[in-house]
Design a protein around this motif. Sequence first.
Motif, PDB file in Angstrom:
ATOM      1  N   SER A 145      94.602  52.372 -17.570  1.00 37.98           N
ATOM      2  CA  SER A 145      95.311  53.131 -18.589  1.00 37.98           C
ATOM      3  C   SER A 145      94.406  54.288 -18.982  1.00 37.98           C
ATOM      4  O   SER A 145      93.182  54.216 -18.840  1.00 37.98           O
ATOM      5  N   GLN A 166      91.017  53.073 -14.822  1.00 35.38           N
ATOM      6  CA  GLN A 166      91.337  54.351 -15.452  1.00 35.38           C
ATOM      7  C   GLN A 166      91.098  55.510 -14.479  1.00 35.38           C
ATOM      8  O   GLN A 166      91.925  56.416 -14.350  1.00 35.38           O
ATOM      9  N   ALA A 266     102.990  53.998 -14.995  1.00 28.50           N
ATOM     10  CA  ALA A 266     102.096  54.988 -15.611  1.00 28.50           C
ATOM     11  C   ALA A 266     101.747  56.101 -14.635  1.00 28.50           C
ATOM     12  O   ALA A 266     101.643  57.267 -15.012  1.00 28.50           O
TER      13      ALA A 266
END
Length: 295
Positions: A145, A166, A266
Amino acid sequence: MTSFSLSSMPDLSGRTAVVTGANSGLGRVCARVLAAHGARVVLAVRDPTKGAEAARAMSGDLDVRTLDLADLASVRAFAEGIDEPVDLLLNNAGLMAPPLGRTADGFELQFGTNHLGHFALTNLLLPRLRKRVVTVSSTGHRTGSIDFSDLNWERRPYRAMAAYGQSKLANLLFTAELDRRLTEVGSQVRATSAHPGLAATNLLRAPSGRREALGHRLFTALARDAEHGAMSILFAAIGDVPGGSYVGPAGVLQRGAPAVVGRSRAARDGDLARRLWDVSERLTGTSFPVGVVPG
């Protein structure tokens, strides 16, 4: 889409490729294969001695140059030294779950190396790019994330695998936004990304804990060698795939031929990609070249 293999590799004479992290693992395989098929290959490596050693084991037109992705001054110096057209840029180099460290510019080491270094390099080379940019991500992006409040892990307890996730999610978001921008200006350059599947490379260092070590042994037992892992990267670089594609090994346990594969929700978030791009421009001092249509 036809199956891709080394036997289907085209003649690359007259093309120039830049491969980051080309002295070992996936990058070394990609550099060797591209050079064997006629490309001029620039081995962009942090350690030129190791780069020269790798080049001696290959055949073809090879050029070893120093590039430390964890130092933006090195990235700029490398880009300034490339004064020829570049057909293929393979953003391959990377780190996986090291202890907390900082780049020369103060960024968390994985985010700074895996994402920001390649972000800056790509933007600086774009005016000379003609064909394709491939950025190597990982299935680990699914655990990632983007925490804009703490990109550099200065407030939270550091978790190496979360930081890795990430950085690998950032690789995919960067690819998506780069390809959108290239398309918007009418460029012929495509931006794609790839992951090698379970590939036994020097990233797979054994951890210290007993439980982690057991998982590591199982992981490496299932992993294929770097030769197979590199096929996805090569397919993303020269295969007939649309811009923005994410390529990886298909099939059970990711052991099949390279193909366009899915990514996390995402990684498909356009707003997130644009926000990350804006932040990355500020952090690196580089930007998409205005008024230049690469390719």
